[in-house]
Motif scaffolding. Sequence first.
Motif, mmCIF file in Angstrom:
data_model
loop_
_atom_site.group_PDB
_atom_site.id
_atom_site.type_symbol
_atom_site.label_atom_id
_atom_site.label_comp_id
_atom_site.label_asym_id
_atom_site.label_seq_id
_atom_site.Cartn_x
_atom_site.Cartn_y
_atom_site.Cartn_z
ATOM 1 N N SER A 486 41.467 -5.484 -2.102
ATOM 2 C CA SER A 486 40.262 -5.221 -1.308
ATOM 3 C C SER A 486 39.420 -4.137 -1.944
ATOM 4 N N VAL A 487 40.067 -3.067 -2.414
ATOM 5 C CA VAL A 487 39.331 -1.967 -3.045
ATOM 6 C C VAL A 487 38.577 -2.461 -4.273
ATOM 7 N N ARG A 488 39.254 -3.207 -5.138
ATOM 8 C CA ARG A 488 38.605 -3.711 -6.357
ATOM 9 C C ARG A 488 37.505 -4.709 -6.037
ATOM 10 N N LYS A 489 37.724 -5.518 -4.992
ATOM 11 C CA LYS A 489 36.714 -6.496 -4.584
ATOM 12 C C LYS A 489 35.430 -5.790 -4.144
ATOM 13 N N VAL A 490 35.569 -4.739 -3.321
ATOM 14 C CA VAL A 490 34.390 -4.021 -2.827
ATOM 15 C C VAL A 490 33.714 -3.267 -3.971
ATOM 16 N N GLU A 491 34.486 -2.680 -4.863
ATOM 17 C CA GLU A 491 33.884 -1.990 -6.010
ATOM 18 C C GLU A 491 33.018 -2.940 -6.836
ATOM 19 N N GLN A 492 33.464 -4.163 -7.019
ATOM 20 C CA GLN A 492 32.682 -5.150 -7.761
ATOM 21 C C GLN A 492 31.428 -5.556 -6.993
ATOM 22 N N MET A 493 31.578 -5.718 -5.662
ATOM 23 C CA MET A 493 30.423 -6.085 -4.837
ATOM 24 C C MET A 493 29.371 -4.989 -4.866
ATOM 25 N N ILE A 494 29.795 -3.720 -4.894
ATOM 26 C CA ILE A 494 28.850 -2.608 -4.956
ATOM 27 C C ILE A 494 28.029 -2.673 -6.249
ATOM 28 N N LYS A 495 28.688 -3.024 -7.349
ATOM 29 C CA LYS A 495 27.987 -3.138 -8.634
ATOM 30 C C LYS A 495 26.980 -4.277 -8.625
ATOM 31 N N ASP A 496 27.312 -5.376 -7.930
ATOM 32 C CA ASP A 496 26.481 -6.577 -7.963
ATOM 33 C C ASP A 496 25.407 -6.618 -6.886
ATOM 34 N N ASP A 497 25.590 -5.852 -5.815
ATOM 35 C CA ASP A 497 24.713 -5.963 -4.644
ATOM 36 C C ASP A 497 24.209 -4.572 -4.258
ATOM 37 N N GLY A 498 22.962 -4.292 -4.612
ATOM 38 C CA GLY A 498 22.396 -2.977 -4.311
ATOM 39 C C GLY A 498 22.300 -2.696 -2.823
ATOM 40 N N ASP A 499 21.982 -3.736 -2.015
ATOM 41 C CA ASP A 499 21.884 -3.536 -0.566
ATOM 42 C C ASP A 499 23.237 -3.145 0.019
ATOM 43 N N LEU A 500 24.295 -3.807 -0.451
ATOM 44 C CA LEU A 500 25.627 -3.457 0.037
ATOM 45 C C LEU A 500 25.995 -2.037 -0.381
ATOM 46 N N ALA A 501 25.625 -1.644 -1.584
ATOM 47 C CA ALA A 501 25.910 -0.284 -2.041
ATOM 48 C C ALA A 501 25.256 0.744 -1.123
ATOM 49 N N GLN A 502 23.994 0.499 -0.714
ATOM 50 C CA GLN A 502 23.311 1.408 0.200
ATOM 51 C C GLN A 502 23.971 1.409 1.575
ATOM 52 N N GLU A 503 24.417 0.240 2.003
ATOM 53 C CA GLU A 503 25.070 0.129 3.305
ATOM 54 C C GLU A 503 26.365 0.942 3.331
ATOM 55 N N ILE A 504 27.136 0.866 2.251
ATOM 56 C CA ILE A 504 28.400 1.606 2.202
ATOM 57 C C ILE A 504 28.136 3.105 2.098
ATOM 58 N N GLU A 505 27.077 3.502 1.389
ATOM 59 C CA GLU A 505 26.718 4.914 1.345
ATOM 60 C C GLU A 505 26.350 5.424 2.731
ATOM 61 N N LEU A 506 25.663 4.584 3.524
ATOM 62 C CA LEU A 506 25.334 4.945 4.898
ATOM 63 C C LEU A 506 26.602 5.148 5.718
ATOM 64 N N LEU A 507 27.560 4.237 5.571
ATOM 65 C CA LEU A 507 28.828 4.379 6.285
ATOM 66 C C LEU A 507 29.535 5.675 5.887
ATOM 67 N N LYS A 508 29.504 5.995 4.606
ATOM 68 C CA LYS A 508 30.135 7.236 4.153
ATOM 69 C C LYS A 508 29.478 8.453 4.798
ATOM 70 N N ARG A 509 28.149 8.457 4.866
ATOM 71 C CA ARG A 509 27.455 9.593 5.488
ATOM 72 C C ARG A 509 27.794 9.695 6.964
ATOM 73 N N MET A 510 27.878 8.545 7.644
ATOM 74 C CA MET A 510 28.232 8.560 9.060
ATOM 75 C C MET A 510 29.624 9.141 9.268
ATOM 76 N N LEU A 511 30.537 8.846 8.349
ATOM 77 C CA LEU A 511 31.909 9.340 8.475
ATOM 78 C C LEU A 511 32.030 10.808 8.096
ATOM 79 N N GLU A 512 31.202 11.275 7.210
ATOM 80 C CA GLU A 512 31.325 12.649 6.723
ATOM 81 C C GLU A 512 30.515 13.638 7.537
ATOM 82 N N GLU A 513 29.610 13.148 8.408
ATOM 83 C CA GLU A 513 28.800 14.057 9.227
ATOM 84 C C GLU A 513 29.654 14.675 10.324
#
Length: 513
Positions: A486-513
Amino acid sequence: MMRGAGSESGSVAAEIGSSRGSGNDQLFDDVGRNSGTQDTVSGRDLFARVRARLRAAVGEDVFNSWFVRLELEEMVDGLAHLSVPTRFLCSWIQSNYAEKILSCFQAETDAVERLHFTVRVNGQARPRLQPPAEPAAEPAAPPPQPRPVIDGASLAIPAAPRGDALSGSALDPKMTFETFVTGAPNEMALGVAKQIAHAAANNTVSFNPVYIHSTVGLGKSHLLNAIAWAAGAADEKRHIVYLTADHFMYHFITAVQRQSALAFKEWLRRVDLLLIDDMQFLQGKSATEFGHTLGTLLTGAKQVVVAGDAPPRDLEMLDERVRSRLSGGLVVPIAPFDVELRRDIVTRRCEQAMGRFAGLHFPPAVIDYIAQVVVSHGRDLDGAVNRLVAANQLTREPITVPLAERTLADLVRAREIRRVRIEDILRIVSRHYKVPRNDLLSSRRSRDVVRPRQIAMYLAKALTSRSLPEIGRRFGGRDHTTVLHSVRKVEQMIKDDGDLAQEIELLKRMLEE
């Protein structure tokens, strides 16, 4: 003059149960009508048995959340008078558990037919409202217009829209546009708020509805208060209502129990500008009523401004149609403060403090230190300045960076030791993708579950110190190879899909706030 609602110390009061006449009030006039201390003891014994029944009926967790501070004040002529320490608790219990409490009483005694709730003020409940005296015989007169009860004060429903500006929750006179510190994270929200206030002052409607959202302490309430002050300053008779969500719930529930719901709705729907704060706390029938009110006001081209801690799509307690209406308006986020805005806020607070205390001085290095290390929200910045002022005034020690390091150590440490938990990840991912938490842990293989599950595992690996086997166990007992895939799958999707990369960054900010 503009005015807000009645004081918070007012008592909430409502009766639940069948109607029955009242006699002379006596404290703990209990079953059997014994006298003196025995009445008090028997009333307390009865209430202890009622609490035990209630605990068994609702479960330990619910009981500890809502009923630990519920107290019996008196029993009079079939009426049990109960008290709680806060308005919100009183409204919530009346709305959701009054019938269950009454049934617990009636399982113990036939002498209780009604319940009466009040809020304890300074540790004491107000005495039960006295029944009105029998009026002298008079010629028949037309019935008076209904008057909804708002924070303990009657608010007349005018024959035509006029008067009663800013009825609702109390406004803070310090929260104006002049005292709002602006920067890149909040400049759009400030611009929208000023445009709304200008339009309302000129009897026009700007964007509608407007929904402002951010995490706690970033200025949502300040902007709503500022809009109310600025829009109402031009015309005191304009109908401007500012309500926090818990007050909206209280007003609505109280109006229903006093059989004045229609009058309350009429009053609310005659407003020119409605501002609702802390939308995330609105729930139950009050949320449904807000949806109806929102639709009516929008249809009548009345301005509505709402603030909450999450985007409209994440307000799960609201009906889908209400979320859609809010999303269809102007949604304005306030981003977490950057270091420049934090420095501006600290500078403003320090200037205010130096104006109040002679000889007080904040060196630029101290201001920079606070802005760098206190990164949570605006209220913590205010608190940091207040702490340093107090330390200086009590010890006469000059304000320096070493003093700030000692005085603000817990604010800094709280940020440093905070850790993201897998439970937090499950909660945020479940809410963001609208997938039940249990499905994320299940063996379901449908696409709408697999992808959020893989993202959750990726976040667990990226944001926690848990090992792959530990993460697998927390995700329904999966093997560590599944987590790695799963980790490797998502890492590849982040490289291929800019929208998904932004979405995951948003999730990270929500978790770190």
